[in-house]
Enzyme design. Sequence first.
Site, mmCIF file in Angstrom:
data_model
loop_
_atom_site.group_PDB
_atom_site.id
_atom_site.type_symbol
_atom_site.label_atom_id
_atom_site.label_comp_id
_atom_site.label_asym_id
_atom_site.label_seq_id
_atom_site.Cartn_x
_atom_site.Cartn_y
_atom_site.Cartn_z
ATOM 1 N N SER A 33 0.843 -1.199 0.000
ATOM 2 C CA SER A 33 0.000 0.000 0.000
ATOM 3 C C SER A 33 0.877 1.248 0.000
ATOM 4 C CB SER A 33 -0.921 0.004 1.231
ATOM 5 O OG SER A 33 -0.187 -0.253 2.412
ATOM 6 N N ASP A 74 5.638 -6.963 2.457
ATOM 7 C CA ASP A 74 4.867 -7.433 1.310
ATOM 8 C C ASP A 74 5.766 -7.760 0.122
ATOM 9 O OD1 ASP A 74 2.132 -7.823 1.429
ATOM 10 O OD2 ASP A 74 1.659 -5.694 1.229
ATOM 11 N N GLU A 112 -0.070 -12.234 -1.824
ATOM 12 C CA GLU A 112 -1.502 -12.357 -2.116
ATOM 13 C C GLU A 112 -1.799 -13.633 -2.901
ATOM 14 O OE1 GLU A 112 -2.936 -8.802 -4.065
ATOM 15 O OE2 GLU A 112 -2.082 -7.504 -2.532
ATOM 16 N N GLU A 137 -9.093 -9.796 3.429
ATOM 17 C CA GLU A 137 -9.410 -8.389 3.105
ATOM 18 C C GLU A 137 -10.787 -8.257 2.464
ATOM 19 O OE1 GLU A 137 -6.318 -6.097 1.232
ATOM 20 O OE2 GLU A 137 -7.664 -4.399 0.905
HETATM 21 O O1 KIV Z 1 -0.444 -3.389 1.476
HETATM 22 C C1 KIV Z 1 -1.064 -3.390 2.543
HETATM 23 O O2 KIV Z 1 -1.007 -2.447 3.334
HETATM 24 C C2 KIV Z 1 -1.870 -4.555 2.855
HETATM 25 C C3 KIV Z 1 -2.861 -4.420 3.953
HETATM 26 C C4 KIV Z 1 -3.976 -3.574 3.508
HETATM 27 C C5 KIV Z 1 -3.314 -5.744 4.440
HETATM 28 O O3 KIV Z 1 -1.755 -5.552 2.206
#
Ligand code: KIV
Length: 254
Positions: free
Chosen positions: A44, A82, A112, A179
């Site tokens: 994000s 991530d 994901e 989510e």
């Molecule tokens: O990228 C992110 O911040 C996320 C959260 C919204 C779970 O994957």
Amino acid sequence: MNEKIANIISKKGKQPISELTAYDYPTARLLDEAGVDMILVGDSLGMVMLGYPDTTHVKLEHMLHHGAAVARAAKNALVIVDMPIHTYDTPAQALETARALMEMGAEAVKLEGGVDKEEHIRTIVQAGIPVQGHIGLLPQKVKDEGGFRMKGKTEEEAAAIMRDMEAVVRAGAFSVVIECTKHSVAAAITQTCPIVTIGIGAGLGTCDGEVSVIHDLVGSYPWFVPGFARPKANVAAEITRAVTEWKQQLTLPR
Ligand code: KIV
């Protein structure tokens, strides 16, 4: 098993588990000192830090740059980073990316997908790297799906999310983010899921814990606030107030 992860797992069903995003040293340090269980360097960051319209513009270099700052700050919280889009297209590539993030200072990685990513997760976990899965709405698929939409509204979709959860569990993840999923579906998943479920936009009290983008929580990104956000501060208004006050105090040399 990593002591921090063992501690998080021990809270399942006993104490709500907290996860917040951070992308820089001071924010991560504040969250760590406030006792947050997990700090997620989410992709994000592409939106709330870099000004892209969605997360599909994020590259591994971005995650390494921001992740290192967060890793320097966090002492007690588990740092999860991530894996950006197209850095885990195959199990081998997924492992290479996960290793790069761990070398940078991550303590776990998040990616994901469910059934389609089972082998990718298994490969990473078998190499000794803890994984948090991510099912339900998958922001990296926003372009393919033509926007953000609540998941699990039909029986077929709910069953597919359940199968994704089962795949993530089979692959050995220690936790899974659910989510923007219909609340009753998130609750049903948590009831049967043996690993830690973390909700976002999946209803209050439906999962073992909750994750929030820090900007949504403190109100520091006013241009886009998801409908499910529950801001606890208005940092954007405070910045505007402070800057305005400071500007008004400026004087010319006499
Ligand atoms: O990228 C992110 O911040 C996320 C959260 C919204 C779970 O994957």
